[in-house]
Design a protein around this motif. Structure first.
Motif, short mmCIF file in Angstrom:
data_model
loop_
_atom_site.label_atom_id
_atom_site.label_comp_id
_atom_site.label_asym_id
_atom_site.label_seq_id
_atom_site.Cartn_x
_atom_site.Cartn_y
_atom_site.Cartn_z
N SER A 111 10.96 64.14 118.72
CA SER A 111 10.71 63.20 119.80
C SER A 111 9.30 63.46 120.34
O SER A 111 8.37 63.75 119.58
N VAL A 115 8.40 60.98 126.60
CA VAL A 115 9.62 60.48 127.25
C VAL A 115 9.63 60.79 128.75
O VAL A 115 10.41 60.19 129.50
N TYR A 116 8.77 61.70 129.20
CA TYR A 116 8.71 62.03 130.63
C TYR A 116 7.79 61.08 131.40
O TYR A 116 7.69 61.20 132.63
N MET A 130 13.96 60.65 132.00
CA MET A 130 13.11 60.06 130.97
C MET A 130 12.61 58.70 131.45
O MET A 130 13.41 57.85 131.85
N GLY A 132 9.92 55.98 129.95
CA GLY A 132 8.98 55.59 128.91
C GLY A 132 7.86 54.74 129.45
O GLY A 132 8.09 53.78 130.18
N GLU A 138 8.77 53.90 125.61
CA GLU A 138 10.08 53.24 125.72
C GLU A 138 10.90 53.46 124.46
O GLU A 138 12.11 53.73 124.52
N VAL A 141 12.31 56.98 124.20
CA VAL A 141 13.47 57.16 125.08
C VAL A 141 14.71 56.57 124.43
O VAL A 141 15.78 57.19 124.40
N GLU A 144 16.04 58.77 121.65
CA GLU A 144 16.78 59.93 122.14
C GLU A 144 18.18 59.53 122.62
O GLU A 144 19.14 60.29 122.45
N GLU A 145 18.29 58.38 123.23
CA GLU A 145 19.61 57.91 123.66
C GLU A 145 20.53 57.75 122.46
O GLU A 145 21.73 58.07 122.53
#
Length: 347
Positions: A111, A115-116, A130, A132, A138, A141, A144-145
């Protein structure tokens, strides 16, 4: 026991460094990429599969018999938004679904700390929200979901969030620093240049990936920040490269507000190699806590920011003839400097 690793994006900057790392460990390596795996030093030891992670049939066929997938393939921020979304979201979904269908032992997802978003505190920890920024942030993020969804279905899906990583074969935006250093130019930084800013040596990232591939799933089936343990500021760390280049040049701070405004205008006109997330964060503090990775799987970075930047510069100088007339949007070639190339005359 030898395992079969498939690296999506295997022909890229991280892919080649990881392939070398895995081969040195005695593992078998498959590169899955749209681009050819054309590195002479290990070309004959890596299986070169051409394919698109956005193609479910190709992806499923490629993963037959594979033990571990390292998912590095991504459309970077300079790509068109539609390419970013289809590659980084739809393509990632295909990787996960194909891995599940083939009973792949684990999928390690690379990743990003993007994402932060643009943080309001430091150090950043894995439980932070998170947010994006732009299509790339975006998409990372969303990816990762998806990892969390498939992990909940019983898959082993370690996720690594590396800081910007550098080392052999890395060009992209860093080629600008190396070119200006090599040519004996001062180098500008946004703001004072005194903001703590963390990078990561690609060798240390490869160590983290291998730990996530080989340690028990119950240990590593989680999300981890990875970055350099020792890091300074743009002024100190970039200055180390200028000092190594030996021309007596200096880092030159420039006012952040006017510079960002100018870069936004140049970006809108397609004349800047820098996308908003870079120029809006480079003058800010940016570092993550690596404590979780240290405690969980013994992550122990060997290289500081200065070490990694200088090693990358050494590689740049040694290989300059191979890419001096090349440009593009990947990490394997220098990004087009656009109007910023003209700025060199003032430094």
């Amino acid at each position: 026991m030898t395992k079969i690793f498939l690296i999506t994006g295997g022909a890229g900057f991280l892919g080649i460094n990881l392939a070398r790392h895995l081969l040195a460990k005695g593992e078998r390596v498959i590169s899955y990429d749209l681009a050819p795996f054309d590195y002479p030093d290990c070309q004959d030891r890596v299986t070169d599969l051409r394919g698109d992670i956005r193609n479910p049939e190709q992806m499923t066929a490629a993963l037959r018999g594979v033990d571990v997938v390292v998912h590095t393939a991504a459309a970077l921020p300079l790509y068109k938004p539609e390419d970013i979304y289809t590659t980084d979201i739809d393509g990632t979904r295909n990787v996960l679904q194909s891995a599940k269908a083939n009973n792949v032992e684990r999928v390690i997802h690379i990743s990003s700390t993007a994402v932060y978003g643009i943080p309001d505190h430091h150090p950043l920890v894995e439980s932070d929200k998170m947010v994006g920024v732009g299509p790339y942030g975006e998409a990372k993020v969303k990816a990762e979901e998806m990892m969390n969804e498939f992990r909940a279905q019983g898959m082993c899906v370690p996720v690594l969030r590396p800081k910007s990583f550098i080392g052999p074969e890395r060009l992209g935006v860093f080629a600008m620093l190396y070119e200006w250093a090599y040519e004996g130019k001062n180098f500008p930084v946004l703001g004072s240049g005194n903001n703590p800013y963390q990078y990561l040596a690609v060798e240390d990232l490869c160590d983290a990936i291998y730990a996530c591939a080989t340690l028990p799933c119950e240990t590593v089936n989680d999300t981890f920040n990875v970055g350099a343990k020792e890091f300074g500021t743009p002024k100190t760390d970039f200055q180390a490269v200028l000092d190594y280049a030996g021309h007596g040049k200096k880092i030159v701070p420039i006012p952040e507000g006017p510079a960002i405004l100018a870069l936004k205008v140049l970006s809108a006109a397609g004349l800047s190699p820098l996308y908003p997330w870079i120029y809006e964060t480079v003058g800010k503090e940016s570092f993550v806590s690596i404590e979780k990775a240290q405690k969980t799987f013994g992550f122990a970075p060997r290289y500081s920011n200065k070490d990694a930047l200088i090693r990358n510069y050494q590689w740049y100088v040694t290989n300059l003839d191979k890419f001096k007339n090349a440009s593009g949007v990947s990490h394997r070639v220098p990004w087009k400097q656009g109007a910023l190339r003209l700025a060199k005359v003032f430094f």
